[in-house]
Design a protein around this motif. Structure first.
Motif, PDB file in Angstrom:
ATOM      1  N   GLU B  87       0.828  -1.151  -0.202  1.00  0.00           N
ATOM      2  CA  GLU B  87       0.039   0.257  -0.071  1.00  0.00           C
ATOM      3  C   GLU B  87       0.740   1.125   0.222  1.00  0.00           C
ATOM      4  OE1 GLU B  87      -1.881   1.152   3.794  1.00  0.00           O
ATOM      5  OE2 GLU B  87      -1.109  -0.849   4.649  1.00  0.00           O
ATOM      6  N   VAL B  88       0.409   2.381  -0.401  1.00  0.00           N
ATOM      7  CA  VAL B  88       0.889   3.581  -0.125  1.00  0.00           C
ATOM      8  C   VAL B  88       1.086   4.072   1.370  1.00  0.00           C
ATOM      9  CG1 VAL B  88       1.018   6.020  -0.875  1.00  0.00           C
ATOM     10  CG2 VAL B  88       0.232   4.418  -2.522  1.00  0.00           C
ATOM     11  N   VAL B  89       2.268   3.941   1.933  1.00  0.00           N
ATOM     12  CA  VAL B  89       2.495   4.293   3.323  1.00  0.00           C
ATOM     13  C   VAL B  89       2.824   5.758   3.618  1.00  0.00           C
ATOM     14  CG1 VAL B  89       2.747   1.661   3.970  1.00  0.00           C
ATOM     15  CG2 VAL B  89       4.784   3.186   3.450  1.00  0.00           C
ATOM     16  N   GLY B  90       3.169   6.417   2.719  1.00  0.00           N
ATOM     17  CA  GLY B  90       3.621   7.714   2.806  1.00  0.00           C
ATOM     18  C   GLY B  90       3.952   8.391   1.705  1.00  0.00           C
ATOM     19  N   VAL B  91       4.540   9.599   2.041  1.00  0.00           N
ATOM     20  CA  VAL B  91       4.859  10.688   0.775  1.00  0.00           C
ATOM     21  C   VAL B  91       6.291  11.078   1.151  1.00  0.00           C
ATOM     22  CG1 VAL B  91       4.262  12.931  -0.099  1.00  0.00           C
ATOM     23  CG2 VAL B  91       2.418  11.250   0.762  1.00  0.00           C
ATOM     24  N   TRP B  92       7.044  11.360   0.158  1.00  0.00           N
ATOM     25  CA  TRP B  92       8.265  12.024   0.512  1.00  0.00           C
ATOM     26  C   TRP B  92       8.425  13.264  -0.432  1.00  0.00           C
ATOM     27  CZ3 TRP B  92      11.959  13.400  -3.391  1.00  0.00           C
ATOM     28  CH2 TRP B  92      11.912  12.556  -4.554  1.00  0.00           C
ATOM     29  N   HIS B  93       8.797  14.356   0.055  1.00  0.00           N
ATOM     30  CA  HIS B  93       9.234  15.543  -0.661  1.00  0.00           C
ATOM     31  C   HIS B  93      10.463  16.300  -0.431  1.00  0.00           C
ATOM     32  CE1 HIS B  93       7.040  17.606   2.527  1.00  0.00           C
ATOM     33  NE2 HIS B  93       7.494  18.833   2.261  1.00  0.00           N
ATOM     34  N   THR B  94      11.054  17.116  -0.951  1.00  0.00           N
ATOM     35  CA  THR B  94      12.215  17.882  -0.681  1.00  0.00           C
ATOM     36  C   THR B  94      11.823  19.356  -0.118  1.00  0.00           C
ATOM     37  OG1 THR B  94      12.677  18.794  -3.006  1.00  0.00           O
ATOM     38  CG2 THR B  94      13.368  16.655  -2.299  1.00  0.00           C
ATOM     39  N   HIS B  95      12.646  19.613   0.733  1.00  0.00           N
ATOM     40  CA  HIS B  95      12.724  21.276   1.012  1.00  0.00           C
ATOM     41  C   HIS B  95      14.134  21.880   0.817  1.00  0.00           C
ATOM     42  CE1 HIS B  95       9.747  21.215   4.681  1.00  0.00           C
ATOM     43  NE2 HIS B  95       9.079  20.833   3.504  1.00  0.00           N
ATOM     44  N   PRO B  96      14.218  22.527  -0.486  1.00  0.00           N
ATOM     45  CA  PRO B  96      15.324  23.069  -1.070  1.00  0.00           C
ATOM     46  C   PRO B  96      15.843  24.218  -0.246  1.00  0.00           C
ATOM     47  CG  PRO B  96      13.476  22.734  -2.867  1.00  0.00           C
ATOM     48  CD  PRO B  96      12.968  22.554  -1.718  1.00  0.00           C
ATOM     49  N   ASP B  97      16.925  24.156   0.503  1.00  0.00           N
ATOM     50  CA  ASP B  97      17.470  25.430   0.917  1.00  0.00           C
ATOM     51  C   ASP B  97      16.665  25.472   2.308  1.00  0.00           C
ATOM     52  OD1 ASP B  97      19.543  25.699  -0.764  1.00  0.00           O
ATOM     53  OD2 ASP B  97      17.893  26.462  -2.290  1.00  0.00           O
ATOM     54  N   HIS B  98      16.041  24.772   2.603  1.00  0.00           N
ATOM     55  CA  HIS B  98      15.360  24.599   4.369  1.00  0.00           C
ATOM     56  C   HIS B  98      15.305  23.518   4.875  1.00  0.00           C
ATOM     57  CE1 HIS B  98      13.181  27.995   2.013  1.00  0.00           C
ATOM     58  NE2 HIS B  98      12.483  28.217   3.146  1.00  0.00           N
ATOM     59  N   PRO B  99      15.287  23.503   6.243  1.00  0.00           N
ATOM     60  CA  PRO B  99      15.492  21.996   6.977  1.00  0.00           C
ATOM     61  C   PRO B  99      14.426  21.104   6.586  1.00  0.00           C
ATOM     62  CG  PRO B  99      14.694  24.194   8.481  1.00  0.00           C
ATOM     63  CD  PRO B  99      14.940  24.533   7.042  1.00  0.00           C
ATOM     64  N   ALA B 100      14.694  19.967   7.120  1.00  0.00           N
ATOM     65  CA  ALA B 100      13.752  18.687   6.935  1.00  0.00           C
ATOM     66  C   ALA B 100      12.844  18.597   7.990  1.00  0.00           C
ATOM     67  CB  ALA B 100      14.621  17.508   6.896  1.00  0.00           C
ATOM     68  N   ARG B 101      12.083  20.020   8.226  1.00  0.00           N
ATOM     69  CA  ARG B 101      11.058  19.957   9.270  1.00  0.00           C
ATOM     70  C   ARG B 101       9.907  20.373   8.388  1.00  0.00           C
ATOM     71  NH1 ARG B 101      12.397  20.001  14.266  1.00  0.00           N
ATOM     72  NH2 ARG B 101      10.510  20.736  14.883  1.00  0.00           N
ATOM     73  N   PRO B 102       8.624  19.860   9.140  1.00  0.00           N
ATOM     74  CA  PRO B 102       7.430  20.072   8.182  1.00  0.00           C
ATOM     75  C   PRO B 102       7.086  21.680   8.373  1.00  0.00           C
ATOM     76  CG  PRO B 102       6.985  18.465  10.026  1.00  0.00           C
ATOM     77  CD  PRO B 102       8.130  18.917  10.074  1.00  0.00           C
ATOM     78  N   SER B 103       6.630  22.154   7.367  1.00  0.00           N
ATOM     79  CA  SER B 103       6.002  23.707   7.230  1.00  0.00           C
ATOM     80  C   SER B 103       4.828  23.707   7.710  1.00  0.00           C
ATOM     81  CB  SER B 103       6.348  24.329   5.949  1.00  0.00           C
ATOM     82  OG  SER B 103       5.366  23.824   5.255  1.00  0.00           O
ATOM     83  N   ALA B 104       4.326  25.017   7.825  1.00  0.00           N
ATOM     84  CA  ALA B 104       2.958  25.340   8.155  1.00  0.00           C
ATOM     85  C   ALA B 104       1.968  24.769   6.924  1.00  0.00           C
ATOM     86  CB  ALA B 104       2.616  26.749   8.397  1.00  0.00           C
ATOM     87  N   ILE B 105       2.508  24.830   5.889  1.00  0.00           N
ATOM     88  CA  ILE B 105       1.551  24.279   4.763  1.00  0.00           C
ATOM     89  C   ILE B 105       1.874  22.898   4.732  1.00  0.00           C
ATOM     90  CG2 ILE B 105       3.661  24.535   2.870  1.00  0.00           C
ATOM     91  CD1 ILE B 105      -0.033  25.321   2.401  1.00  0.00           C
ATOM     92  N   ASP B 106       2.716  22.381   4.966  1.00  0.00           N
ATOM     93  CA  ASP B 106       3.041  20.909   5.269  1.00  0.00           C
ATOM     94  C   ASP B 106       1.773  20.152   6.094  1.00  0.00           C
ATOM     95  OD1 ASP B 106       4.922  20.326   3.290  1.00  0.00           O
ATOM     96  OD2 ASP B 106       6.278  20.631   4.842  1.00  0.00           O
ATOM     97  N   LEU B 107       1.758  20.788   7.297  1.00  0.00           N
ATOM     98  CA  LEU B 107       0.746  20.730   8.266  1.00  0.00           C
ATOM     99  C   LEU B 107      -0.728  20.673   7.810  1.00  0.00           C
ATOM    100  CD1 LEU B 107       0.229  19.727  11.364  1.00  0.00           C
ATOM    101  CD2 LEU B 107       0.297  22.148  11.789  1.00  0.00           C
ATOM    102  N   ALA B 108      -0.871  21.700   7.269  1.00  0.00           N
ATOM    103  CA  ALA B 108      -2.236  22.157   6.540  1.00  0.00           C
ATOM    104  C   ALA B 108      -2.927  20.982   5.717  1.00  0.00           C
ATOM    105  CB  ALA B 108      -2.299  23.529   6.126  1.00  0.00           C
ATOM    106  N   ALA B 109      -2.112  20.349   5.050  1.00  0.00           N
ATOM    107  CA  ALA B 109      -2.267  19.409   3.901  1.00  0.00           C
ATOM    108  C   ALA B 109      -2.226  18.027   4.375  1.00  0.00           C
ATOM    109  CB  ALA B 109      -1.388  19.804   2.571  1.00  0.00           C
TER     110      ALA B 109
END
Lengths: 94, 152
Positions: B87-109
């Motif tokens: 199954e699809v267990v998750g998602v990956w994406h990059t943060h160019p020139d930003h830390p590997a921490r979720p942003s507010a938009i990551d949380l909202a979505a």
């Protein structure tokens, strides 16, 4: 009326008792989703808005085709047989 | 299957070869964001990643700091995964020139029961990666472990 398989994505399986697929009898996509709600009350609130239309962060496919391209949820299932609820996946660095 | 809705995520098991491929994709896409899916299964003690995919980023107007994964890609990957008992267990994406921490938009979505793997990448290469799990409306960090390659 034909048998339709509704594919449930992982994030919504808490509302379907863990079921990855739900089988219903329906003529249209909308009718199939109503039957999903009858089987698993509460799940449709995660999929449709107050007007009964797909939420902006949910995609619904009939077979391989987005229902937007088929005129919406009143599209006839015909012999297609599979409806997929696909979560919108988005975000970003800032 | 263990409960994927737990507030305490199981570790995300990511074989080294898949992590290296992710990092290569991240470097190639910089300075744009890129994204894809994690396919695998929930086991009793880990969420095992068996495959990773590279998707189109449809956020064409803000490729430096947004991603929108092509839903047709999700559908196609999910179809194959189900056929293989995965199954699809998750998602990956990059943060160019930003830390590997979720942003507010990551949380909202974000969706519950998905692992969100973020790769921080700069011009000179990958700076780090971290996985996150939505629990009670907030992200908690999900440990990443490296185990044997998928071989079942």
């Amino acid at each position: 009326m034909g048998q339709v398989t509704i594919r449930i994505p992982t994030p919504l399986r808490g509302a379907t008792g863990g079921a990855a697929e739900v089988h219903v009898e329906a003529v249209t996509v909308r009718e199939a989703l109503r039957q999903l709600e009858q089987r698993h009350p509460g799940v449709l609130a995660r999929v449709l808005d107050d007007r009964g239309e797909p939420r902006s962060f949910v995609n619904i496919f009939l077979g391989d085709t987005h229902v937007k391209k088929l005129g919406g949820l009143d599209a006839a299932v015909n012999g297609t047989g599979t409806i997929a609820i696909v979560p919108a996946v988005a975000g970003g660095a800032s | 299957m263990a409960n994927p809705d737990s507030d305490t995520p199981r570790p995300l098991s990511l074989p080294r070869a898949l992590r290296e491929r992710l990092e290569a994709w991240a470097r190639e896409a910089h300075p744009h964001e890129t994204c894809g899916l994690l396919v695998g299964r929930h086991e009793h003690d880990v969420t095992q990643v068996a495959r990773i995919t590279l998707a189109r980023n449809l956020a064409n107007e803000r490729l430096a700091d947004r991603y929108a994964l092509d839903p047709e890609h999700f559908l196609a990957v999910d179809t194959v995964a189900r056929g293989d008992g995965l199954e699809v267990v998750g998602v990956w994406h990059t943060h160019p020139d930003h830390p590997a921490r979720p942003s507010a938009i990551d949380l909202a979505a974000a969706w519950e029961s998905f692992s969100y793997l973020i790769v921080s990448v700069a011009r000179d290469g990958v700076e780090g990666a971290a996985a996150w799990w939505l629990a009670g409306g907030a992200f908690v960090e999900q440990p990443i472990v490296e185990v044997r390659p998928w071989a079942r």
